[in-house]
Design an enzyme around this catalytic site. Structure first.
Site, mmCIF file in Angstrom:
data_model
loop_
_atom_site.group_PDB
_atom_site.id
_atom_site.type_symbol
_atom_site.label_atom_id
_atom_site.label_comp_id
_atom_site.label_asym_id
_atom_site.label_seq_id
_atom_site.Cartn_x
_atom_site.Cartn_y
_atom_site.Cartn_z
ATOM 1 N N LYS A 128 0.829 -1.201 0.000
ATOM 2 C CA LYS A 128 0.000 0.000 0.000
ATOM 3 C C LYS A 128 0.865 1.254 0.000
ATOM 4 C CE LYS A 128 -3.946 1.670 2.817
ATOM 5 N NZ LYS A 128 -4.729 1.301 4.024
ATOM 6 N N SER A 209 -9.608 1.308 3.564
ATOM 7 C CA SER A 209 -8.799 2.148 2.704
ATOM 8 C C SER A 209 -7.799 1.383 1.851
ATOM 9 C CB SER A 209 -8.059 3.194 3.540
ATOM 10 O OG SER A 209 -7.101 2.590 4.402
ATOM 11 N N SER A 233 -9.814 -1.327 7.485
ATOM 12 C CA SER A 233 -9.190 -1.020 6.198
ATOM 13 C C SER A 233 -8.460 -2.176 5.543
ATOM 14 C CB SER A 233 -8.239 0.173 6.341
ATOM 15 O OG SER A 233 -8.981 1.357 6.462
#
Length: 571
Positions: A128, A209, A233
């Site tokens: 990420k 997220s 997330s």
């Protein structure tokens, strides 16, 4: 560090090019354009040799000479190019590693010399874009304010991956600032990456997220990816993309070198298509880090190989509680799939304790939000102060001012109310912060999960992770909905989501919640459920998925799917 959290809403390339021998150049970071309309016709997605391949299958291919680490990188880069920038335009990768091919060649040479570091040797992994990589890629949390930022040191988890022989293939898109920016945000959107799309239906959210880590793994950009979570997330996008996602116990995986939200809840975690692959990745990520004090006390207790806990008969005799209060009843599809899941676990020999509700469910939401606001200001500013010279922003106020100055790119759809609220908070010595933190710990741990486990003598709690993924809405943001992410997130306890079924082709996940440091137990239960149900299937990249398109429903997985009612999710 990561969050698909919104208040007051709860919850917060092609194989053809590779086969033709084309030179596959790494993607360079590109400023996002405004998303186009979802195509009406099914995008052309060419057959892909590595689709749905597990780590074991990739290693077997390398061992037989079918693949090399370099050929894996070439094929995955081709897949990203075909699906992320062309075809369905999923927008799950912000940039790819320009050194990936060279690193792969070095690892191939190591293997030829007789050195194999482990299960991840030569395996491409996506991380990420809030996780530091000290290479030619940047770390930006999806924000233009950090565009060009190159940390001087790898995040601890990245260093662990490199040591294990993994190839950092690229940085995934995410909900900007891990979705801790606006109460009307659209999960999966960032100024750098644009709006990510769910590979099961392009008009649906990939959730967040860790949207890119989830959507990219589902679309076979890699076998496994690393996400980060503060409250949902990892588990939310994993459920939305029919993946396995694990939020570890706070302190099992280091947070150093990861752009934070809140140190009392932040953690990185594995995202994969199978429980086995998630276990392999977790073993590589976990470890004591002198830069993260929360990890040091667990140094001696950290297992190295989590795959040794996987047991297809692992649910036999297990006491599984059903957390119904607040965590069911918000979506008929999720509820129907849960009933099927409970029957499957009972057939596997589990003792189902139903209900086994958390007495404190929903009672610490406001306190959690207060804690996150305080810690976000303190933790983010500490990270920004540590950036190399030339950084555009050093404080939260700097970031707010940058967004205002670049509103056309940073604020075209939603604002930054959460940033502005956090900027007004005081220090972590304030009475308001300490009171909120104490309330969170008391209600989520002692009076919440610990009390429920003790009262019913449970080995795990289960609940639907969330409802089916909702429509992308850049005007109003994510809709309200239900989820079961908060108890373990606030307590700092582990949780794992595993595919549970589909509602009109839209994925549903089942969450197993555990006591602190119970990752081996949760992995065992999730594996037993996965092996018995075999729920996951590859995405079809449908342009749209509505209630009037019932094809793809598996009656064994979801026995009672109704088209009436909203297809909602909490992100």
């Amino acid at each position: 560090m990561t969050e698909s959290y919104s208040m007051p809403r709860r919850g917060f390339l092609g194989a053809a090019a590779a086969a033709a021998g084309a030179t596959l150049l790494p993607l360079q970071p590109a400023r996002a354009t405004r998303p186009s309309d979802v195509p009406e016709r099914l995008p052309t997605v060419a057959p892909f040799e590595l689709e749905e391949k597990t780590i074991a299958e990739l290693q077997a291919g390398i061992g037989s000479g079918q693949y090399t680490a370099r050929s894996l990188v070439e094929q995955y880069l081709g897949r990203i190019e075909a699906l992320d920038r062309q075809g369905p335009v999923l927008r799950h990768v912000i940039e790819t590693n320009p050194d990936a091919l060279a690193i792969a060649e070095e690892l191939d040479a190591e293997r030829r010399s007789g050195r194999v570091r482990g299960a991840l040797h030569g395996i491409p992994v996506l991380v990420k874009d809030n996780i530091d990589t000290a290479d030619r890629m940047t770390t930006t949390a999806g924000s233009l304010a950090l565009e060009g930022s190159r940390p001087s040191r790898d995040a601890f988890v990245v260093a662990r991956l490199r040591a294990a022989g993994a190839i950092i293939l690229g940085k995934t898109n995410l909900s900007e600032w891990a979705n801790f920016r606006s109460t009307h945000s659209s999960s999966g959107w960032s100024a750098r990456g644009g709006q990510g799309r769910n590979p099961y239906a392009l008009d649906r959210t990939p959730s967040g997220s860790s949207s890119g880590s989830g959507g990219g793994t589902a679309a076979s950009y890699c076998a496994v990816a690393v996400g980060t979570e503060t409250d949902g997330s990892v588990t939310s996008p994993a459920a939305a993309c029919s993946l396995v996602g694990m939020k570890p116990t706070l302190g099992l995986v280091s947070r150093s070198g990861i752009i934070p939200i809140a140190h009392s809840q932040d953690t990185a975690g594995p995202m994969a298509r199978t429980v086995t692959d998630a276990a392999i990745l977790l073993g590589a990520l976990a470890g004591a880090d002198e830069r993260d004090a929360a990890t040091v006390p667990r140094r001696a207790a950290t297992p190295v190989d989590y795959t040794r806990f996987l047991d297809a008969g692992g649910l036999r005799g297990a006491r599984i509680g059903v957390a119904r209060k607040r965590y069911t009843g918000y979506n008929t599809h999720a509820d129907a799939a849960l009933e099927q899941a409970l029957r499957a676990m009972s057939d596997l020999g589990a003792v189902i304790v139903d209900p086994a509700d958390l007495a404190t469910a929903g009672q610490f939401d406001d306190a959690e939000y207060e804690v996150l606001l305080y810690e976000f200001k303190s933790d983010l500013e500490a990270y920004l102060r540590g950036l190399p010279p030339g950084a555009r922003v050093r404080t939260l106020q700097d970031l707010i001012a940058f967004n205002r100055a670049h509103a056309a790119e940073e604020l075209p759809y939603f604002g930054q109310e959460i940033l502005e609220l956090a900027a007004k908070k005081g220090s972590l010595t304030s009475a308001a912060y300490r009171t909120a933190l104490a309330k969170c710990r008391d209600l989520s741990r002692a009076k919440g999960l610990d009390a429920t486990f003790a009262k019913h003598r449970l080995d795990a709690l289960v609940a639907p992770t969330q409802g089916p993924p909702a429509l992308i809405d850049l005007v109003n943001g994510d809709p309200s909905g239900g989820s079961s992410t908060s108890p373990c997130a606030v307590a700092g306890y582990p949780a794992i989501t595993v595919p549970m079924g589909y509602a009109h082709g839209l994925p549903l996940g089942l969450t197993f919640m555990g006591r602190a440091w119970s990752e081996p137990v949760l992995l065992k239960f999730a594996y037993a459920f996965e092996q018995a149900t075999k729920v996951r299937r590859a995405p079809r990249y449908l342009p749209r998925r509505s209630c009037l398109q019932p094809d793809g429903i598996n009656a064994r997985q979801v026995a009672c799917v109704r088209w009436l009612g909203a297809l909602s999710t909490h992100r």
